[in-house]
Write a protein that holds these residues in place. Sequence first.
Motif, PDB file in Angstrom:
ATOM      1  N   LEU A  60       0.840  -1.185   0.000  1.00  0.00           N
ATOM      2  CA  LEU A  60       0.000   0.000   0.000  1.00  0.00           C
ATOM      3  C   LEU A  60       0.881   1.243   0.000  1.00  0.00           C
ATOM      4  N   GLU A  61       0.698   2.091  -1.004  1.00  0.00           N
ATOM      5  CA  GLU A  61       1.431   3.348  -1.119  1.00  0.00           C
ATOM      6  C   GLU A  61       0.467   4.501  -0.903  1.00  0.00           C
ATOM      7  N   THR A  62       0.804   5.377   0.037  1.00  0.00           N
ATOM      8  CA  THR A  62      -0.063   6.507   0.349  1.00  0.00           C
ATOM      9  C   THR A  62       0.743   7.805   0.274  1.00  0.00           C
ATOM     10  N   SER A  63       0.075   8.890  -0.082  1.00  0.00           N
ATOM     11  CA  SER A  63       0.722  10.203  -0.055  1.00  0.00           C
ATOM     12  C   SER A  63      -0.333  11.282   0.094  1.00  0.00           C
ATOM     13  N   VAL A  64       0.065  12.329   0.804  1.00  0.00           N
ATOM     14  CA  VAL A  64      -0.758  13.530   0.955  1.00  0.00           C
ATOM     15  C   VAL A  64       0.100  14.714   0.565  1.00  0.00           C
ATOM     16  N   THR A  65      -0.417  15.573  -0.303  1.00  0.00           N
ATOM     17  CA  THR A  65       0.302  16.758  -0.751  1.00  0.00           C
ATOM     18  C   THR A  65      -0.507  17.998  -0.413  1.00  0.00           C
ATOM     19  N   LEU A  66       0.130  18.947   0.250  1.00  0.00           N
ATOM     20  CA  LEU A  66      -0.452  20.254   0.512  1.00  0.00           C
ATOM     21  C   LEU A  66       0.282  21.271  -0.357  1.00  0.00           C
ATOM     22  N   PHE A  67      -0.445  22.140  -1.033  1.00  0.00           N
ATOM     23  CA  PHE A  67       0.212  23.084  -1.936  1.00  0.00           C
ATOM     24  C   PHE A  67      -0.487  24.438  -1.900  1.00  0.00           C
ATOM     25  N   ASN A  68       0.257  25.460  -2.311  1.00  0.00           N
ATOM     26  CA  ASN A  68      -0.256  26.822  -2.322  1.00  0.00           C
ATOM     27  C   ASN A  68       0.445  27.593  -3.440  1.00  0.00           C
ATOM     28  N   SER A  69      -0.320  28.383  -4.186  1.00  0.00           N
ATOM     29  CA  SER A  69       0.233  29.238  -5.234  1.00  0.00           C
ATOM     30  C   SER A  69      -0.401  30.615  -5.126  1.00  0.00           C
ATOM     31  N   ASN A  70       0.438  31.649  -5.151  1.00  0.00           N
ATOM     32  CA  ASN A  70      -0.028  33.033  -5.214  1.00  0.00           C
ATOM     33  C   ASN A  70       0.468  33.636  -6.517  1.00  0.00           C
ATOM     34  N   VAL A  71      -0.456  34.066  -7.362  1.00  0.00           N
ATOM     35  CA  VAL A  71      -0.103  34.596  -8.677  1.00  0.00           C
ATOM     36  C   VAL A  71      -0.506  36.057  -8.740  1.00  0.00           C
ATOM     37  N   GLU A  72       0.432  36.913  -9.116  1.00  0.00           N
ATOM     38  CA  GLU A  72       0.178  38.343  -9.244  1.00  0.00           C
ATOM     39  C   GLU A  72       0.229  38.758 -10.718  1.00  0.00           C
ATOM     40  N   GLY A  73      -0.617  39.704 -11.058  1.00  0.00           N
ATOM     41  CA  GLY A  73      -0.602  40.246 -12.418  1.00  0.00           C
ATOM     42  C   GLY A  73      -1.200  39.337 -13.454  1.00  0.00           C
ATOM     43  N   VAL A  74      -2.146  38.479 -13.064  1.00  0.00           N
ATOM     44  CA  VAL A  74      -2.774  37.565 -14.023  1.00  0.00           C
ATOM     45  C   VAL A  74      -3.402  38.368 -15.162  1.00  0.00           C
ATOM     46  N   THR A  75      -3.083  38.003 -16.390  1.00  0.00           N
ATOM     47  CA  THR A  75      -3.691  38.699 -17.525  1.00  0.00           C
ATOM     48  C   THR A  75      -5.081  38.121 -17.801  1.00  0.00           C
ATOM     49  N   GLU A  76      -6.036  39.011 -17.981  1.00  0.00           N
ATOM     50  CA  GLU A  76      -7.416  38.609 -18.230  1.00  0.00           C
ATOM     51  C   GLU A  76      -8.054  39.581 -19.204  1.00  0.00           C
ATOM     52  N   LEU A  77      -9.144  39.122 -19.814  1.00  0.00           N
ATOM     53  CA  LEU A  77      -9.863  39.969 -20.768  1.00  0.00           C
ATOM     54  C   LEU A  77     -10.894  40.821 -20.056  1.00  0.00           C
ATOM     55  N   GLU A  78     -10.990  42.069 -20.490  1.00  0.00           N
ATOM     56  CA  GLU A  78     -11.951  43.020 -19.935  1.00  0.00           C
ATOM     57  C   GLU A  78     -12.759  43.599 -21.082  1.00  0.00           C
ATOM     58  N   ALA A  79     -14.056  43.482 -20.998  1.00  0.00           N
ATOM     59  CA  ALA A  79     -14.932  43.981 -22.070  1.00  0.00           C
ATOM     60  C   ALA A  79     -15.081  45.499 -21.975  1.00  0.00           C
ATOM     61  N   PHE A  80     -15.184  46.154 -23.134  1.00  0.00           N
ATOM     62  CA  PHE A  80     -15.451  47.583 -23.153  1.00  0.00           C
ATOM     63  C   PHE A  80     -16.296  47.907 -24.382  1.00  0.00           C
ATOM     64  N   ALA A  81     -16.916  49.072 -24.359  1.00  0.00           N
ATOM     65  CA  ALA A  81     -17.824  49.472 -25.434  1.00  0.00           C
ATOM     66  C   ALA A  81     -17.052  50.113 -26.573  1.00  0.00           C
ATOM     67  N   SER A  82     -17.412  49.757 -27.786  1.00  0.00           N
ATOM     68  CA  SER A  82     -16.788  50.374 -28.954  1.00  0.00           C
ATOM     69  C   SER A  82     -17.400  51.744 -29.205  1.00  0.00           C
ATOM     70  N   GLU A 129      -4.230  39.374  -6.023  1.00  0.00           N
ATOM     71  CA  GLU A 129      -3.616  38.075  -6.266  1.00  0.00           C
ATOM     72  C   GLU A 129      -4.666  37.017  -6.576  1.00  0.00           C
ATOM     73  N   SER A 130      -4.256  36.045  -7.370  1.00  0.00           N
ATOM     74  CA  SER A 130      -4.988  34.780  -7.442  1.00  0.00           C
ATOM     75  C   SER A 130      -4.351  33.850  -6.414  1.00  0.00           C
ATOM     76  N   ARG A 131      -5.164  33.318  -5.520  1.00  0.00           N
ATOM     77  CA  ARG A 131      -4.657  32.481  -4.436  1.00  0.00           C
ATOM     78  C   ARG A 131      -5.233  31.081  -4.564  1.00  0.00           C
ATOM     79  N   ILE A 132      -4.350  30.115  -4.586  1.00  0.00           N
ATOM     80  CA  ILE A 132      -4.777  28.726  -4.749  1.00  0.00           C
ATOM     81  C   ILE A 132      -4.209  27.900  -3.605  1.00  0.00           C
ATOM     82  N   PHE A 133      -5.084  27.360  -2.780  1.00  0.00           N
ATOM     83  CA  PHE A 133      -4.705  26.433  -1.728  1.00  0.00           C
ATOM     84  C   PHE A 133      -5.316  25.080  -2.075  1.00  0.00           C
TER      85      PHE A 133
END
Length: 681
Positions: free
Chosen positions: A487-509, A526-530
């Motif tokens: 029997l092989e077992t594992s537990v992983t805890l992880f965290n990522s903090n991302v700054e400046g994520v590029t995303e689309l923003e709608a605007f009127a022509s 920030e985008s925060r992922i736990f």
Amino acid sequence: MILHSSFFSTIFFLTIASTFSLGLGKVNASQNENNTDITEHAHQQEQHKNHQDDEHEHGVESILVLATRGSRTVSNEPIRVEVIVGEEIQEKALMRPGNISMLVAETGGVRVQTTSPALGSANIRLQGLYGRYTQLLNDGLPLYGGQASSIGLLQIPPTDLSSVEIIKGSASSLYGGSAMGGVINLVSRRPSDHFEGEALVNVTSRDGQDLTTYLASPITDTIGASFTGGGHYQHGQDFDNDGWLDMAEYERFTARPRLFWENDEGTSLYATIGLMTENRNGGTRIGQTVPDGSPFVQTQDTERFDVGLIAKGIAGDALNWTVRSSVMTQNHDKQFGSVAENDRHESYLFEGTLAGYSASSHWVFGVAMQSERFYSDDFSGFDYEFDVPGLFAQLDYDHNEDLSTSISARLDDHSEYGEQFSPRISILYRPNDWTIRASHGRGYFAPTPFVEAIEAAGLSRLAPLNGLEEETARTWSLDIGYQLGKLETSVTLFNSNVEGVTELEAFASEMNGSLNRVQLVNAMGESRIFGSELLLRYKWNDFKLTASYLFLDATEYDESNQRRQSIELTPRHSAGFVAMWEQHGKGRLGFEAYYTGEQRLDGNPFRQESKPYWHLGLLGEITLGNVSWFVNAENLLNIRQTRDDPLVLPTRAPDGQWTTDIWSRNDGFIVNAGVRVKFGG
């Protein structure tokens, strides 16, 4: 021109007939697959020799990891690396012989996300991070580009792979800005000392056909060669009869020869050339329209050519050198309704390293030059040329039998985003039957216009890029494993903090004042992922059981509402279970079940939150000598998103898309079956 199914099937069976005419020999049950790094220092060369002949005999822990540059075995590697071995690749190739999406999708913490419902393209998200942050490599080379396109994942057959290595979390210290979220390294098979090959024919209940072939042979005592090629066809499908193709039509051909040379003095050369051409058609069916009354055919014709080279040698006592180089060019002819977009992507790499070792340490120092180019015939304002010279170093040190560390760092001078420093430290502690790994890394990503929605909708509605900054991430992980008998077992805890994520923003022509344009901006906050991963593996005689669970708390800052919200298309809970019975030379029988929880949806007028769903599958294979017959049933519950909601939007989205995002399955119940023939040996 798309081939008709009957013609394509005829090619399949003519190819199989010619295969039999070669004279089928007995299959070598312990096929020699390449998981080794050619001509490392002397004590590693001894480890490398035939170490992967039989995973049942030696176990996964004996496999050498190449993606970390240290060439350690999995069990001795301070950096957590998931390895998909040859046996699993052979199994997944029966389910999806045309591409690697199924192969990586069923790994814990990995999600294959559909990015274009019109063309069916997808990318790979590691532990909740966007797919554009994942560096896709082949034998350590970026043969699919620094930022592999979403469609590229669906154009790589698994036929000639011996293993797949997955590093989760920032790996910019190893591979630069394209690896901020992690690395997937596809490791090719290496020819053995005798001729061998295989051919696989597959047909599906959705009118799809695949033919893949693999040939490998020694040429002389020091030279070996391999060749893999394939033809793949899928007829377009409109399951809900709304006039929109739910499954895109495509015709694709691939070819990849490889050459391996190694002399007695420890010098080696590896070279490969890749060719791929594909015609892919989606959008509305002929004679059908979208809600505004116009047809909207979406097509993409692709031609890709790449060359890769790795040379290695011994520089002196306990020293060796490596030179890596690759060139990739990819041409696209696209159609988005009435708008044509023709473009070219180019990617270049040159890298030289010097490595040394002692009884307790191994170090690597290298210089690299990476270049990315994009040229558009129709929207030249988005052209870019990135040149990134860099220096990197890595030190692996064994403090004692139980404790080792790996420290790496990279300094890049990006032509657009300036100097970028990316460090990473990993620690491995192995008391008794426990294995504890901890890692912390920083990385960056150089934004381009090609976020997921732009790849799906094109550049026509995107405003010129202005004032973008690089995206940066800090990632941590703690992995605790325990071995109790089988029997092989594992537990992983992880965290990522991302700054400046590029995303689309709608605007009127300015023309009509409606929201029908988008611009690319760096998100506020920030985008925060736990998250956490739980993995259980158990082997009993011929049975293997695997269970996994992934929890994700992924949030981003919503500027309009001044609060944090869940990142769209990111399930909070997902789980999987696989049961497999297998006897080498006789066959296999497997069952799989995967659960995907609720996801927040953005821009979907039919619902704000997806429904959870199960994906169930059955696989059976019977082997008679050197011929295997297989049948695979996917999506037994017949889950399909269009059973719950329409796929086509009532009005066109500001970015130009006519469909909602895919949050579920969209193919329904599907069966594929075929035959795999092995020869030589």
